[in-house]
Design a protein around this motif. Structure first.
Motif, PDB file in Angstrom:
ATOM      1  N   TYR A 279     -45.396   7.997  22.318  1.00  0.00           N
ATOM      2  CA  TYR A 279     -46.913   8.320  21.441  1.00  0.00           C
ATOM      3  C   TYR A 279     -46.097   9.203  19.995  1.00  0.00           C
ATOM      4  CZ  TYR A 279     -49.821   6.218  24.854  1.00  0.00           C
ATOM      5  OH  TYR A 279     -50.676   5.218  25.909  1.00  0.00           O
ATOM      6  N   GLU A 280     -46.314  10.501  20.474  1.00  0.00           N
ATOM      7  CA  GLU A 280     -46.002  11.319  19.313  1.00  0.00           C
ATOM      8  C   GLU A 280     -44.363  11.060  18.915  1.00  0.00           C
ATOM      9  OE1 GLU A 280     -46.978  12.680  22.046  1.00  0.00           O
ATOM     10  OE2 GLU A 280     -45.817  14.356  22.889  1.00  0.00           O
ATOM     11  N   MET A 281     -43.568  10.939  19.909  1.00  0.00           N
ATOM     12  CA  MET A 281     -41.996  10.856  19.657  1.00  0.00           C
ATOM     13  C   MET A 281     -41.643   9.342  20.394  1.00  0.00           C
ATOM     14  SD  MET A 281     -39.615  14.064  20.029  1.00  0.00           S
ATOM     15  CE  MET A 281     -39.497  14.959  18.636  1.00  0.00           C
ATOM     16  N   THR A 282     -40.557   8.769  19.896  1.00  0.00           N
ATOM     17  CA  THR A 282     -40.287   7.544  20.793  1.00  0.00           C
ATOM     18  C   THR A 282     -39.017   7.935  21.521  1.00  0.00           C
ATOM     19  OG1 THR A 282     -38.451   7.082  18.910  1.00  0.00           O
ATOM     20  CG2 THR A 282     -40.830   5.861  18.682  1.00  0.00           C
ATOM     21  N   ASP A 283     -38.578   7.059  22.412  1.00  0.00           N
ATOM     22  CA  ASP A 283     -37.631   7.509  23.444  1.00  0.00           C
ATOM     23  C   ASP A 283     -36.330   7.699  22.860  1.00  0.00           C
ATOM     24  OD1 ASP A 283     -39.236   7.296  25.976  1.00  0.00           O
ATOM     25  OD2 ASP A 283     -38.651   4.997  26.127  1.00  0.00           O
ATOM     26  N   ALA A 284     -36.195   6.788  21.562  1.00  0.00           N
ATOM     27  CA  ALA A 284     -34.796   7.075  20.943  1.00  0.00           C
ATOM     28  C   ALA A 284     -34.799   8.224  20.229  1.00  0.00           C
ATOM     29  CB  ALA A 284     -34.802   5.691  19.819  1.00  0.00           C
ATOM     30  N   ILE A 285     -35.788   8.804  19.817  1.00  0.00           N
ATOM     31  CA  ILE A 285     -35.762  10.175  19.323  1.00  0.00           C
ATOM     32  C   ILE A 285     -35.666  11.253  20.324  1.00  0.00           C
ATOM     33  CG2 ILE A 285     -36.999  11.814  17.957  1.00  0.00           C
ATOM     34  CD1 ILE A 285     -35.906   9.861  16.130  1.00  0.00           C
ATOM     35  N   MET A 286     -36.233  11.078  21.440  1.00  0.00           N
ATOM     36  CA  MET A 286     -36.179  12.154  22.424  1.00  0.00           C
ATOM     37  C   MET A 286     -34.973  12.233  23.042  1.00  0.00           C
ATOM     38  SD  MET A 286     -39.941  11.716  24.446  1.00  0.00           S
ATOM     39  CE  MET A 286     -39.790  13.257  25.490  1.00  0.00           C
ATOM     40  N   ASP A 287     -34.220  10.937  22.957  1.00  0.00           N
ATOM     41  CA  ASP A 287     -32.680  10.926  23.584  1.00  0.00           C
ATOM     42  C   ASP A 287     -31.706  10.975  22.871  1.00  0.00           C
ATOM     43  OD1 ASP A 287     -34.137  10.969  26.110  1.00  0.00           O
ATOM     44  OD2 ASP A 287     -34.393   8.750  26.260  1.00  0.00           O
ATOM     45  N   HIS A 288     -32.037  11.175  21.516  1.00  0.00           N
ATOM     46  CA  HIS A 288     -31.132  10.824  20.309  1.00  0.00           C
ATOM     47  C   HIS A 288     -30.254  12.075  20.370  1.00  0.00           C
ATOM     48  CE1 HIS A 288     -29.971  10.800  16.090  1.00  0.00           C
ATOM     49  NE2 HIS A 288     -30.684   9.556  16.164  1.00  0.00           N
ATOM     50  N   GLU A 289     -29.058  11.910  19.827  1.00  0.00           N
ATOM     51  CA  GLU A 289     -27.998  13.014  19.909  1.00  0.00           C
ATOM     52  C   GLU A 289     -28.272  14.002  19.267  1.00  0.00           C
ATOM     53  OE1 GLU A 289     -25.134  10.832  16.140  1.00  0.00           O
ATOM     54  OE2 GLU A 289     -24.523  11.161  18.244  1.00  0.00           O
ATOM     55  N   ARG A 290     -29.261  13.973  18.248  1.00  0.00           N
ATOM     56  CA  ARG A 290     -29.505  15.175  17.552  1.00  0.00           C
ATOM     57  C   ARG A 290     -30.880  15.799  18.028  1.00  0.00           C
ATOM     58  NH1 ARG A 290     -30.444  13.000  12.407  1.00  0.00           N
ATOM     59  NH2 ARG A 290     -29.614  11.388  12.635  1.00  0.00           N
ATOM     60  N   SER A 291     -31.554  15.346  19.065  1.00  0.00           N
ATOM     61  CA  SER A 291     -32.467  15.884  19.609  1.00  0.00           C
ATOM     62  C   SER A 291     -32.006  17.265  20.385  1.00  0.00           C
ATOM     63  CB  SER A 291     -32.870  15.020  20.935  1.00  0.00           C
ATOM     64  OG  SER A 291     -33.710  15.585  21.760  1.00  0.00           O
ATOM     65  N   LEU A 292     -32.946  18.133  20.042  1.00  0.00           N
ATOM     66  CA  LEU A 292     -32.991  19.459  20.583  1.00  0.00           C
ATOM     67  C   LEU A 292     -33.703  19.752  21.930  1.00  0.00           C
ATOM     68  CD1 LEU A 292     -32.365  21.552  17.456  1.00  0.00           C
ATOM     69  CD2 LEU A 292     -30.765  20.596  18.902  1.00  0.00           C
ATOM     70  N   LEU A 293     -34.542  18.687  22.321  1.00  0.00           N
ATOM     71  CA  LEU A 293     -35.324  18.929  23.422  1.00  0.00           C
ATOM     72  C   LEU A 293     -34.873  19.549  24.773  1.00  0.00           C
ATOM     73  CD1 LEU A 293     -36.896  16.975  21.329  1.00  0.00           C
ATOM     74  CD2 LEU A 293     -38.002  15.848  23.234  1.00  0.00           C
ATOM     75  N   TRP A 294     -33.778  19.171  24.993  1.00  0.00           N
ATOM     76  CA  TRP A 294     -33.394  19.794  26.475  1.00  0.00           C
ATOM     77  C   TRP A 294     -32.671  21.158  26.247  1.00  0.00           C
ATOM     78  CZ3 TRP A 294     -36.618  16.770  28.259  1.00  0.00           C
ATOM     79  CH2 TRP A 294     -36.699  15.579  27.682  1.00  0.00           C
ATOM     80  N   ASP A 295     -32.016  21.285  25.130  1.00  0.00           N
ATOM     81  CA  ASP A 295     -31.513  22.775  24.877  1.00  0.00           C
ATOM     82  C   ASP A 295     -32.701  23.748  24.724  1.00  0.00           C
ATOM     83  OD1 ASP A 295     -28.790  21.573  24.952  1.00  0.00           O
ATOM     84  OD2 ASP A 295     -28.716  21.818  22.625  1.00  0.00           O
ATOM     85  N   GLY A 296     -33.743  23.287  24.058  1.00  0.00           N
ATOM     86  CA  GLY A 296     -34.946  24.014  24.018  1.00  0.00           C
ATOM     87  C   GLY A 296     -35.524  24.389  25.105  1.00  0.00           C
TER      88      GLY A 296
END
Ligand code: CP
Length: 339
Positions: A279-296
């Motif tokens: 929805y707000e973010m695609t899988d490709a962005i959430m799991d992107h090499e420049r995604s900071l989601l999991w570090d965050g």
């Protein structure tokens, strides 16, 4: 006098930078399995009137790693505001605990609890602000700065809702300009609050020299973004809103590879989580090499640790010699009096 953590804006820029530095020091110590017991024997009461994964886990683990203890206190299972006033519960908790963390949609209730507490109270998320998430995001950004930039130089584009209901966006839109940075709200028409709502943001821009903009064109909004930040498209439990919000936000306000292609090549992606994948973010962005989601998400632990240590450091520490003396005295009394 106990200091609270209700709003990150209650802390000066210098203090915010100290909190970030403290979080990094605690992270470094923890990565060596050498987290110091700075809160040995201290107890944190955690009131969660709303669900939580990250905030609840991070505060509880933080207390354990710092040598203390956390109690999960659920409204309905304690008397808070039902058979006991908020004031009375606050007075009692202040005698039994060393700090309180509270998540509630009752913002006034959070402030009422803090008003009567003699111990630090931490806002674990209200309707208006999420200061813990905001501090942890600053830690994450400061670990992942674009080359040649400091926090005060960055541009963050927040795609979502610029009204009172966006507590992370509200908190970031205030602190970043006060640090000197640039905050862009990228929102569809109709998701903007009355001008008075942004008064603290404009004050922050004046104080810190940063900038704040509301932009409706997503491609323009991400053009200079060092970070694109996303919030949930609709809120769980408010499913009546889902259809309207999806219609207003999709496809233009979704963070996907096409929108990312309009941002600088180094641009990183953030989300406070939980996210509604696709929805707000695609899988490709959430799991992107420049995604900071999991570090965050991981940095929630170190940000919460820093908040706890910063607020509770003034409290008396265990004195091991005195403890041994007290133990000997009580054991002698038991020997004589309790057969
Ligand atoms: N971001 C955040 O506060 O997550 P939780 O709701 O899981 O605590």
């Amino acid at each position: 006098m106990a200091r609270n953590f209700l709003d990150l804006m209650d802390f000066t820029n210098e203090e915010v930078y100290k909190l970030i530095e403290l979080a990094k020091m605690l992270k470094s110590a923890d990565k060596k399995d050498a987290c110091p017991y700075l809160l040995k024997d201290k107890s944190l009461g955690m009131i969660f009137a709303e669900p939580s994964t990250r905030t609840r886990i991070s505060f509880e683990v933080a207390m354990t790693k710092l040598g203390g203890h956390a109690l999960y206190l659920r409204p309905g299972e304690i008397h808070l505001g039902v058979s006991e006033s908020v004031k009375d519960t606050s007075l009692v908790m202040s005698r039994l605990l060393d700090a309180i963390e509270i998540r509630s949609t009752d913002d006034e209730g959070i402030y009422e609890l803090a008003k009567h507490a003699g111990i630090p109270v931490i806002n674990g998320m209200g309707t208006y602000l999420h200061p813990c998430q905001c501090l942890c995001d600053l830690v994450t950004m400061s670990e992942h700065l674009p080359e040649g930039k400091e926090l005060k130089d960055i541009t963050l584009t927040f795609v979502g809702d610029a009204t009172i209901y966006e507590n992370v966006g509200t908190a970031l839109s205030q602190i970043l300009p006060r640090l000197g940075a640039n905050f862009i709200y990228c929102v569809p028409e109709g998701y903007v609050a009355d001008d008075g709502f942004y008064a603290p943001v404009y004050r922050a821009c004046e104080e810190g020299g940063g900038t704040f903009k509301i932009v409706h064109d997503p491609k323009e909004a991400v053009r200079d973004a060092d970070y694109i930040y996303s919030s949930v498209m609709w809120y769980e439990g408010y499913d009546d809103d889902k259809e309207r919000r999806c219609r207003d936000f999709l496809p233009d306000y979704q963070i996907n590879e096409e929108l990312a292609s309009y941002a600088p090549a180094h641009c990183m992606f953030m989300h406070y989580l939980p996210a509604q994948r696709g929805y707000e973010m695609t899988d490709a962005i959430m799991d992107h090499e420049r995604s900071l989601l999991w570090d965050g998400a991981e940095n929630r632990l170190y940000g919460e640790m820093a908040i706890l240590v910063y607020l509770m450091h003034y409290q008396k520490k265990a004195d091991e010699e005195l403890r041994r003396e007290e133990q000997a005295k009580i054991e002698a009394w038991l020997e004589e009096n309790v057969k």
